[in-house]
Design an enzyme around this catalytic site. Structure first.
Site, PDB file in Angstrom:
ATOM      1  N   PRO A 107       0.874  -1.230  -0.147  1.00  0.00           N
ATOM      2  CA  PRO A 107      -0.005   0.187  -0.061  1.00  0.00           C
ATOM      3  C   PRO A 107       0.774   1.194  -0.047  1.00  0.00           C
ATOM      4  O   PRO A 107       1.819   1.310   0.748  1.00  0.00           O
ATOM      5  CB  PRO A 107      -0.900  -0.053   1.384  1.00  0.00           C
ATOM      6  CG  PRO A 107       0.152  -1.222   2.237  1.00  0.00           C
ATOM      7  CD  PRO A 107       0.583  -1.948   1.229  1.00  0.00           C
ATOM      8  N   GLU A 108       0.623   2.192  -0.888  1.00  0.00           N
ATOM      9  CA  GLU A 108       1.098   3.556  -1.005  1.00  0.00           C
ATOM     10  C   GLU A 108       0.255   4.695  -0.266  1.00  0.00           C
ATOM     11  O   GLU A 108      -0.740   4.272   0.084  1.00  0.00           O
ATOM     12  CB  GLU A 108       1.631   3.633  -2.418  1.00  0.00           C
ATOM     13  CG  GLU A 108       2.722   2.746  -2.806  1.00  0.00           C
ATOM     14  CD  GLU A 108       3.651   3.511  -3.615  1.00  0.00           C
ATOM     15  OE1 GLU A 108       3.904   4.684  -3.654  1.00  0.00           O
ATOM     16  OE2 GLU A 108       4.175   2.680  -4.693  1.00  0.00           O
ATOM     17  N   ARG A 135      22.696  18.560  -4.161  1.00  0.00           N
ATOM     18  CA  ARG A 135      22.284  17.049  -4.226  1.00  0.00           C
ATOM     19  C   ARG A 135      22.669  16.484  -5.485  1.00  0.00           C
ATOM     20  O   ARG A 135      22.448  16.573  -6.377  1.00  0.00           O
ATOM     21  CB  ARG A 135      21.092  16.633  -3.722  1.00  0.00           C
ATOM     22  CG  ARG A 135      20.600  17.431  -2.321  1.00  0.00           C
ATOM     23  CD  ARG A 135      21.089  16.653  -1.208  1.00  0.00           C
ATOM     24  NE  ARG A 135      20.604  15.496  -1.094  1.00  0.00           N
ATOM     25  CZ  ARG A 135      19.524  15.317  -0.238  1.00  0.00           C
ATOM     26  NH1 ARG A 135      19.203  16.335   0.534  1.00  0.00           N
ATOM     27  NH2 ARG A 135      19.134  14.018   0.012  1.00  0.00           N
TER      28      ARG A 135
END
Ligand SMILES: [Zn+2]
Length: 271
Positions: A2-3, A151
């Site tokens: 499940p997200e 980054r």
């Protein structure tokens, strides 16, 4: 797994049945989840659920004295059913309410969690370091651009980092990067402010659309069988490596990043 949209739909599905209801019994059939279920949850008996909140993929049942945290792990489901419904395999945890309904956790792979915190808000270690919720104003324009400065990690890895933003799992990272025209391998620090702002809008749109689509499954949360909260979705790239791009017909390619599959269109997506 499940997200975020499935967990949000779960929250919507269970909330109306348990809010303002009093716990009458706590049943732990198997305490060995991702972390052991605490053995002192009998203290919930007599307490009312005040609200059901969500932070990232954690559900938080709020009581006067603290919060019960539930996580569905890889394979967990929650249902609200009549207490007479027979117990099935992998039904590890029940919260029984005075009105006769049961909140029942089923989790075959047992990566889920049931934990208790004496605090009301998110000062707990598990939740305190999480990034903003993607559907709130805290995740607004310029946020990703500012966060990504210098980054050198790939954008997909950056998006899936819970310290950057929560709830953008593998499916939604793939889909959002496709819709934003950004290669999953592009370096986070090299993407323009304008492209980041467009990506931010798209992340919100794909998550909101998935929640809306999942809304059709709300009735499943009160059915004794089935897999509530897991819904089929129409996806552009996730799970479609080797198939034709729905926009340009180019063959979609796949690359492994941080041990997860990234599927992209070499024509529609750029560095
Ligand atoms: Zn394409």
């Amino acid at each position: 797994m499940p997200e975020l949209p499935e967990v949000e739909v779960c929250r919507l599905g269970i909330s109306p049945h348990i809010i303002n209801n009093e716990v009458s019994k706590v049943v732990v059939r198997n305490a060995k989840l991702r972390w052991p279920i605490p053995d002192d949850l009998q203290k919930l008996i007599g307490l009312n659920v005040k609200s059901v909140d969500r932070r990232a993929k954690y559900l938080l049942l709020r009581f006067d004295t603290g919060s019960l945290l539930l996580h569905l792990g890889m394979s967990g489901t929650l249902r609200v059913i009549d207490k007479e419904v027979p117990v099935a395999k992998h039904d590890h945890f029940d919260l029984v309410f005075a009105n006769g309904v049961v909140l029942r956790l089923n989790d075959p792979r047992r990566f889920g969690a049931v934990l208790w915190f004496d605090e009301h808000y998110d000062s707990q270690g598990l939740l305190s370091k999480l990034g903003p919720e993607p559907l709130t104003d805290d995740f607004g324009h310029d946020y990703l651009f500012n966060k990504a400065k210098k980054r050198k990690v790939p954008i997909k890895t950056f998006l899936m980092n819970n310290h950057v933003v929560v709830g953008v799992g593998n499916i939604y990272a793939n889909e959002a990067l496709f819709l934003a025209g950004i290669l999953p391998t592009a370096l986070a620090g090299s993407i323009s402010r304008q492209r980041y702002n467009r990506l931010t809008d798209i992340i919100k749109q794909v998550l909101a659309a998935a929640i809306e689509q999942g809304g059709t499954t709300l009735k499943d949360f009160t059915q004794a069988d089935g897999r509530p909260g897991y819904f089929a979705q129409s996806l552009f790239v996730y799970g479609r490596a080797g198939e034709a791009c729905l926009t340009c017909k180019e063959t979609l390619l796949e690359v492994r990043q941080s041990n997860r599959s990234s599927v992209y269109c070499p024509n529609c997506q750029q560095d």
